[in-house]
Design an enzyme around this catalytic site. Structure first.
Site, PDB file in Angstrom:
ATOM      1  N   TYR A  10       0.742  -1.088  -0.049  1.00  0.00           N
ATOM      2  CA  TYR A  10      -0.150   0.082  -0.095  1.00  0.00           C
ATOM      3  C   TYR A  10       0.957   1.317  -0.072  1.00  0.00           C
ATOM      4  CZ  TYR A  10      -3.960  -3.000   0.864  1.00  0.00           C
ATOM      5  OH  TYR A  10      -4.914  -3.872   0.556  1.00  0.00           O
TER       6      TYR A  10
ATOM      7  N   GLU B  26     -30.712 -38.342   0.264  1.00  0.00           N
ATOM      8  CA  GLU B  26     -29.421 -38.229  -0.484  1.00  0.00           C
ATOM      9  C   GLU B  26     -29.167 -39.870  -1.135  1.00  0.00           C
ATOM     10  OE1 GLU B  26     -25.999 -38.119  -2.395  1.00  0.00           O
ATOM     11  OE2 GLU B  26     -27.154 -36.300  -1.890  1.00  0.00           O
TER      12      GLU B  26
END
Length: 683
Positions: free
Chosen positions: A200, A452
């Site tokens: 930065y 499932e």
């Protein structure tokens, strides 16, 4: 690696669990300067995109988000980056909070937030940025020209940055004093300066590669750190010597060249800040008055270090934090995939750091700290380091979220809606969409039942989690299994649901989440042509020489896993580059994976159309030229197709029916979970 999904509290004779004793050091009160924390956990600063209002204050979403992490037990909250400069590197509003844009409004909204955070015994720091400079993400750049210490190349754009004038530097320094004083008035217990870290603006001044100035802010290390030095002096002069000023600090840059970062274990010549200079810088910064250092490594040119994807190891900053800890006499913070409590406790015990920072893990589960303290480790929702909801959305859409936790940074808008009349809901499919829907419905008071067809829950998480670097996918599958068990949701496995089965039962609502199927094509010798799922689940042995057809995310990750297991791998991709057709990936993940492919000696053939596979030879057409590759098997990674046949059979016959997950639209884990949450929370 610790399998934290299977740990259960073991009670000793004293009534204190062995687990609680094991992690006791993490829950010790600790002082950092004059600030006393109730434990050693910190919410690591993450960009607060979407958490501010047009006047630079914290909006309700931001207040709720930070307060929720305090409620979850975190000892110190550090906000993501906020600004104080309103003249030099102007921000589009609303973007991030700004403590000087409208001081009265900032103090009012900040005070409302800090008072709520303090109610939970937590402390809070405001992270204040000197600016982004050459690393400003283009979507956040607006119309303003990028600035830098010198006329250097922008990280993302093919533009040359404008060097800052000395009077502009002085203006930014003064704004820190003004902004920090407003933060103190608003009830913040300290500030964190952003940052001699990650490349930065302050870091650009500190790194000789970026700083080519010849004035008092360039040249020697002391001159390159003068900007950071004058900021802490300004804050202390305005707020008092006792006011805590922390600093985000990267010990080493990991830069091979402009926009080129190093990989873990790679030998290279450091072009940025190396460890020796980093240690000297740390000593100087502590001497200048910084009360604590929040340590990592990397820069935007090597973004996968500061924002580590799943391809990085857990606790990757610990060795670097320890070097800094041994060199300075101020407290040291350490983040970086620190969600394994064994790793965190060991780091503190061995003197690598004083504070354990959790960023993404606290997005995934704001109650991480309280759950760990109570010994409920298997209830912690794991971060999978995908960076889709956090860094990916920050980068692309300027908002902070989480892939596995739809409520992160949207706490009030997505709070659970209790029900007055419970409904009986059938859910078909036990992937993430089906599991999330069942979980949310049960919490709200409905009566979901899940079916499932395979032998376990998790869907594509199971093959997806096969590579060691994707282990957290399996943890997420285990978390869902545990949650549904705790919520007493009936789960029936090994059952393929048919239209007749649905119509024979009396359900108020049906949710179809039947997932997707891998796309396949015939290449000739199909006996040795497999899907990625077959290979990842070890249903098929691909042999020693493998060709991956398809260079998307699944193809590249499968190739990487095979190569690391000693296979000779070639990727054949029809497009002109890898990872081109996937949804927007966080640059840290995408760029690291792109570089890991050649680093692991994986051959790549792009702009190549596969034409056949026979007698151990795959043929491909590359711009009219035939290429031949000898291999033992071919693994197809050419995408998925929705499995929605059951839904199509039922959509006109069931009054209330929903289609979720890949069965609706093939996407990623985040949208499967988010869509399921949205629908399940409003039934």
């Amino acid at each position: 690696m610790l399998n934290i999904t299977n740990i259960q509290p073991i009670k000793s004779n004293s009534g204190v669990s062995e687990l609680e004793k094991k992690y006791e050091i993490l829950f010790e009160p600790v002082k950092i300067g004059k600030v006393e924390l109730k434990n050693r956990f910190c919410l690591a600063p993450m960009g607060p995109l979407g958490l501010s209002d047009s006047e630079g204050g914290f909006n309700q979403r931001g207040i709720d988000y930070y307060t929720r992490r305090a409620k979850g037990g975190t000892g110190l909250i550090i906000t993501g980056v906020t600004f104080s400069d309103c003249k030099v590197e102007k921000q589009s509003m609303p973007n991030c909070p700004n403590s000087t844009y409208n001081p009265v409004h900032f103090v009012r909204t900040g005070r409302e937030m800090t008072e709520r955070i303090h109610a939970y015994g937590s402390k809070v720091f405001l992270q204040m940025s000197a600016g982004f400079g050459r690393v400003t993400i283009p979507t956040n750049l607006g119309e303003f020209p990028p600035v830098a210490p010198s006329p250097i190349q922008h990280r993302w754009l093919n533009k040359t940055c404008r060097p800052l004038e000395v009077e502009e530097i002085k203006s930014i320094i003064k704004s820190f004093g003004d902004g920090a004083l407003n933060a103190k008035r608003a009830g913040f217990d300290g500030v964190q300066v952003h940052a001699v870290h990650e490349g930065y603006l302050l870091d650009q001044f500190a790194i000789a590669m970026f700083n080519q100035r010849t004035d008092e802010y360039g040249g020697s290390l002391e001159n390159r750190l003068r900007f950071a030095k004058e900021i802490v002096e300004e804050i202390k002069s305005r707020c008092g010597d006792d006011y805590h000023v922390s600093l985000r600090f990267s010990l080493k840059s990991m830069i091979k060249d402009w926009r080129e970062g190093a990989l873990p274990g790679e030998e290279f010549e450091e072009k940025g800040r190396d460890i020796e200079e980093g240690i000297e810088a740390a000593k100087l910064l502590a001497k200048y008055g910084y009360d604590s250092l929040d340590v990592d490594v990397g820069t935007y040119d090597a973004w996968w270090w500061n924002h580590p994807p799943m391809y990085q190891e857990k606790g990757l900053y610990i060795p670097y934090a320890k070097m800094v800890k041994e060199a300075v006499d101020v407290p040291v913070f350490c983040a970086g995939r620190m969600d394994d409590p064994d790793i965190a406790a060991k780091a503190v015990r061995e003197g690598a750091c004083d504070i354990v920072s959790l960023g993404r893990p606290l997005l995934a589960d704001p109650d991480y700290v309280n759950k760990l303290r109570a010994g409920k480790i298997n209830e912690i929702r794991p971060c999978i380091s995908c960076q889709e909801g956090c860094m990916g959305r920050i980068q692309e859409y300027s908002m902070l979220n989480c892939a596995v936790n739809p409520q992160a940074a949207r706490e009030r808008a997505t709070q659970y809606n209790p029900v007055c009349r419970p409904k009986k809901v059938m859910i078909v499919g036990g992937g993430v969409a089906g599991c999330e829907a069942a979980r949310v419905l049960a919490i709200r008071g409905h009566k979901p039942e899940l079916f499932e067809q395979s032998s376990r829950l998790g869907g594509n998480l199971i093959p997806g989690g096969a590579p060691d670097f994707k282990h957290d996918d399996l943890r997420l599958a285990s978390w869902y299994e545990n949650q549904l068990n705790l919520l007493k949701v009936p789960v029936t496995l090994n059952t393929k649901v048919t239209k007749e089965f649905v119509k024979a039962h009396d359900y108020d609502v049906v949710i179809v989440a039947t997932g997707s199927n891998p796309k396949t094509i015939s290449l000739g010798d199909d006996e040795h042509v497999y899907t990625a799922a077959d290979v990842l689940n070890k249903v098929k042995d691909p042999g020693e020489r493998v060709v991956i057809v398809g260079g998307g995310l699944v193809g590249c990750e499968t190739a990487l896993w095979l190569a690391r297991n000693g296979k000779k791998v070639t990727i054949v991709e029809a497009l002109d580059k890898l990872l081109k057709v996937n949804p927007p990936l966080c640059s840290a993940n995408k760029e690291m994976l792109e570089r890991l492919i050649p680093y692991n000696k994986i051959d790549v053939l792009t702009s190549a159309k596969v034409t056949g596979f026979k007698n151990g030879v795959l043929t491909a057409d590359v711009n009219g030229e035939t290429k031949e590759i000898s291999c033992d098997s071919v693994v197809l990674c050419i995408g998925y197709e929705p499995e929605n046949s059951l839904y199509k059979q039922l959509e006109q016959e069931v009054p209330e029916i929903y289609l979720l997950g890949d069965a609706r639209r093939v996407s990623n884990i985040m949208y499967a979970i988010w869509d399921a949450f949205e629908v399940a929370n409003h039934i």
